[in-house]
Write a protein that holds these residues in place. Structure first.
Motif, PDB file in Angstrom:
ATOM      1  N   ALA A 104      -4.184 -20.649 -47.422  1.00 41.04           N
ATOM      2  CA  ALA A 104      -5.073 -19.457 -46.350  1.00 41.04           C
ATOM      3  C   ALA A 104      -6.214 -20.291 -45.507  1.00 41.04           C
ATOM      4  O   ALA A 104      -6.107 -19.872 -44.549  1.00 41.04           O
ATOM      5  CB  ALA A 104      -5.532 -18.387 -47.223  1.00 41.04           C
ATOM      6  N   GLN A 105      -6.932 -21.202 -46.297  1.00 43.29           N
ATOM      7  CA  GLN A 105      -8.010 -21.554 -45.480  1.00 43.29           C
ATOM      8  C   GLN A 105      -7.527 -22.524 -44.332  1.00 43.29           C
ATOM      9  O   GLN A 105      -7.939 -22.672 -43.190  1.00 43.29           O
ATOM     10  CB  GLN A 105      -8.700 -22.541 -46.403  1.00 43.29           C
ATOM     11  CG  GLN A 105     -10.027 -23.057 -45.707  1.00 43.29           C
ATOM     12  CD  GLN A 105     -10.844 -23.991 -46.807  1.00 43.29           C
ATOM     13  OE1 GLN A 105     -10.308 -24.278 -47.734  1.00 43.29           O
ATOM     14  NE2 GLN A 105     -12.047 -24.427 -46.384  1.00 43.29           N
ATOM     15  N   ASP A 119      -6.520 -20.408 -41.398  1.00 41.76           N
ATOM     16  CA  ASP A 119      -7.738 -19.970 -40.773  1.00 41.76           C
ATOM     17  C   ASP A 119      -8.142 -20.716 -39.894  1.00 41.76           C
ATOM     18  O   ASP A 119      -8.812 -20.578 -38.972  1.00 41.76           O
ATOM     19  CB  ASP A 119      -8.783 -19.595 -41.896  1.00 41.76           C
ATOM     20  CG  ASP A 119      -8.582 -17.994 -42.518  1.00 41.76           C
ATOM     21  OD1 ASP A 119      -7.765 -17.482 -41.866  1.00 41.76           O
ATOM     22  OD2 ASP A 119      -9.281 -17.816 -43.462  1.00 41.76           O
ATOM     23  N   GLN A 120      -7.986 -22.178 -40.202  1.00 44.47           N
ATOM     24  CA  GLN A 120      -8.770 -23.226 -39.450  1.00 44.47           C
ATOM     25  C   GLN A 120      -7.737 -24.089 -38.304  1.00 44.47           C
ATOM     26  O   GLN A 120      -8.280 -24.583 -37.581  1.00 44.47           O
ATOM     27  CB  GLN A 120      -9.044 -24.323 -40.267  1.00 44.47           C
ATOM     28  CG  GLN A 120     -10.258 -23.997 -41.235  1.00 44.47           C
ATOM     29  CD  GLN A 120     -10.343 -25.114 -42.249  1.00 44.47           C
ATOM     30  OE1 GLN A 120      -9.981 -26.085 -42.481  1.00 44.47           O
ATOM     31  NE2 GLN A 120     -11.554 -24.860 -43.216  1.00 44.47           N
ATOM     32  N   ASN A 125      -4.879 -20.062 -34.337  1.00 46.37           N
ATOM     33  CA  ASN A 125      -5.388 -18.882 -35.030  1.00 46.37           C
ATOM     34  C   ASN A 125      -6.750 -18.493 -34.600  1.00 46.37           C
ATOM     35  O   ASN A 125      -7.060 -17.490 -34.692  1.00 46.37           O
ATOM     36  CB  ASN A 125      -4.993 -19.150 -36.509  1.00 46.37           C
ATOM     37  CG  ASN A 125      -3.497 -19.171 -36.781  1.00 46.37           C
ATOM     38  OD1 ASN A 125      -2.774 -19.041 -36.006  1.00 46.37           O
ATOM     39  ND2 ASN A 125      -3.247 -19.714 -37.852  1.00 46.37           N
ATOM     40  N   GLN A 126      -7.525 -19.467 -34.553  1.00 44.36           N
ATOM     41  CA  GLN A 126      -8.976 -19.259 -34.305  1.00 44.36           C
ATOM     42  C   GLN A 126      -9.141 -18.563 -32.946  1.00 44.36           C
ATOM     43  O   GLN A 126      -9.918 -17.717 -32.634  1.00 44.36           O
ATOM     44  CB  GLN A 126      -9.847 -20.833 -34.408  1.00 44.36           C
ATOM     45  CG  GLN A 126      -9.978 -21.005 -35.851  1.00 44.36           C
ATOM     46  CD  GLN A 126     -10.839 -22.338 -36.010  1.00 44.36           C
ATOM     47  OE1 GLN A 126     -10.787 -23.194 -35.273  1.00 44.36           O
ATOM     48  NE2 GLN A 126     -11.519 -22.583 -37.231  1.00 44.36           N
ATOM     49  N   LYS A 162      -7.830 -14.048 -39.346  1.00 42.03           N
ATOM     50  CA  LYS A 162      -8.304 -14.316 -40.486  1.00 42.03           C
ATOM     51  C   LYS A 162      -7.487 -13.779 -41.759  1.00 42.03           C
ATOM     52  O   LYS A 162      -7.044 -12.761 -41.763  1.00 42.03           O
ATOM     53  CB  LYS A 162      -9.859 -13.583 -40.637  1.00 42.03           C
ATOM     54  CG  LYS A 162     -10.482 -13.646 -42.001  1.00 42.03           C
ATOM     55  CD  LYS A 162     -11.123 -15.237 -42.246  1.00 42.03           C
ATOM     56  CE  LYS A 162     -11.814 -15.123 -43.482  1.00 42.03           C
ATOM     57  NZ  LYS A 162     -12.002 -16.554 -44.051  1.00 42.03           N
ATOM     58  N   VAL A 163      -6.805 -14.897 -42.536  1.00 41.59           N
ATOM     59  CA  VAL A 163      -6.200 -14.252 -43.720  1.00 41.59           C
ATOM     60  C   VAL A 163      -6.740 -13.539 -44.481  1.00 41.59           C
ATOM     61  O   VAL A 163      -7.873 -13.802 -44.951  1.00 41.59           O
ATOM     62  CB  VAL A 163      -5.407 -15.511 -44.331  1.00 41.59           C
ATOM     63  CG1 VAL A 163      -4.727 -15.229 -45.638  1.00 41.59           C
ATOM     64  CG2 VAL A 163      -4.630 -16.631 -43.337  1.00 41.59           C
ATOM     65  N   THR A 164      -6.391 -12.269 -44.909  1.00 44.06           N
ATOM     66  CA  THR A 164      -7.389 -11.578 -45.811  1.00 44.06           C
ATOM     67  C   THR A 164      -6.442 -10.969 -47.063  1.00 44.06           C
ATOM     68  O   THR A 164      -7.023 -10.388 -47.834  1.00 44.06           O
ATOM     69  CB  THR A 164      -7.573 -10.064 -44.872  1.00 44.06           C
ATOM     70  OG1 THR A 164      -6.386  -9.417 -44.420  1.00 44.06           O
ATOM     71  CG2 THR A 164      -8.654 -10.468 -43.898  1.00 44.06           C
ATOM     72  N   VAL A 196      -3.032 -10.616 -42.123  1.00 37.13           N
ATOM     73  CA  VAL A 196      -3.990 -11.357 -41.417  1.00 37.13           C
ATOM     74  C   VAL A 196      -4.443 -10.179 -40.566  1.00 37.13           C
ATOM     75  O   VAL A 196      -3.746  -9.385 -40.192  1.00 37.13           O
ATOM     76  CB  VAL A 196      -3.262 -12.416 -40.380  1.00 37.13           C
ATOM     77  CG1 VAL A 196      -4.090 -12.909 -39.493  1.00 37.13           C
ATOM     78  CG2 VAL A 196      -2.314 -13.429 -41.520  1.00 37.13           C
ATOM     79  N   PHE A 204      -7.282  -9.283 -37.312  1.00 34.30           N
ATOM     80  CA  PHE A 204      -8.092  -9.833 -36.155  1.00 34.30           C
ATOM     81  C   PHE A 204      -8.757  -8.510 -35.439  1.00 34.30           C
ATOM     82  O   PHE A 204      -8.096  -7.422 -35.363  1.00 34.30           O
ATOM     83  CB  PHE A 204      -7.385 -10.586 -35.186  1.00 34.30           C
ATOM     84  CG  PHE A 204      -6.096  -9.923 -34.345  1.00 34.30           C
ATOM     85  CD1 PHE A 204      -6.079  -9.672 -33.094  1.00 34.30           C
ATOM     86  CD2 PHE A 204      -4.979  -9.653 -35.175  1.00 34.30           C
ATOM     87  CE1 PHE A 204      -4.917  -9.047 -32.517  1.00 34.30           C
ATOM     88  CE2 PHE A 204      -3.698  -9.048 -34.612  1.00 34.30           C
ATOM     89  CZ  PHE A 204      -3.898  -8.631 -33.110  1.00 34.30           C
TER      90      PHE A 204
END
Length: 150
Positions: free
Chosen positions: A11-12, A15-16, A20-21, A26-28, A37, A39
């Motif tokens: 997931a991290q 997110d990085q 995706n940024q 953001k993976v929730t 995910v 946004f």
């Protein structure tokens, strides 16, 4: 390392990822059964400036991201305890084979939630169903993605 221990790390990594940024993803939520995910709306994601709605390419991309995340989880559940080098090699080969996006409503909202579940998972291919909703629960789009996982 066991697959369930890898999920927070994966997931991290999602997110990085630069794309995706850029989208603000953001993976929730992420486990063996579901990926989620989120946004926020931002002007850079608008496809129709008159109506102020999301670009269709943004919607398709987000569905692909959440479907790919779910496919990774599915692949992990089959691996067992695998050395890190082997995992990295397997993840490097995972990719989208096909994606279908059905646009149900204009992409209006202040926050968007994309989710995915596995329809079928095999040794080589995983098929996922993805949905996009806004913060009020309106169903905006759905998708089906086929992913190479083996």
């Amino acid at each position: 390392m066991q697959p369930e221990q890898l999920l927070p790390y994966i997931a991290q990594v999602f997110d990085q990822m630069p794309f995706n940024q850029l989208l603000g993803l953001k993976v929730t939520g992420f486990d063996e059964s579901r990926a989620e995910v989120r946004f926020a709306f931002k002007p850079e994601l608008v496809g129709n400036p008159v109506q102020q709605i999301l670009h269709g390419g943004v919607i398709a991309s987000v569905l692909d991201v959440v479907g790919g995340l779910m496919a990774v989880s599915s692949a992990l559940s089959r691996l067992g305890d695998v050395p890190a080098a082997e995992l990295q090699e397997k993840f490097g080969k995972m990719s989208t084979i096909d994606i279908r996006t059905d646009y149900l409503r204009p992409g209006r909202g202040s926050e968007f939630i994309a989710s995915a579940i596995v329809i079928r998972s095999g040794n080589k291919v995983c098929v996922c169903r993805m949905e996009l909703h806004n913060e009020t629960g309106h169903h905006l789009a759905l998708g089906t993605g086929t992913y190479m996982v083996g």
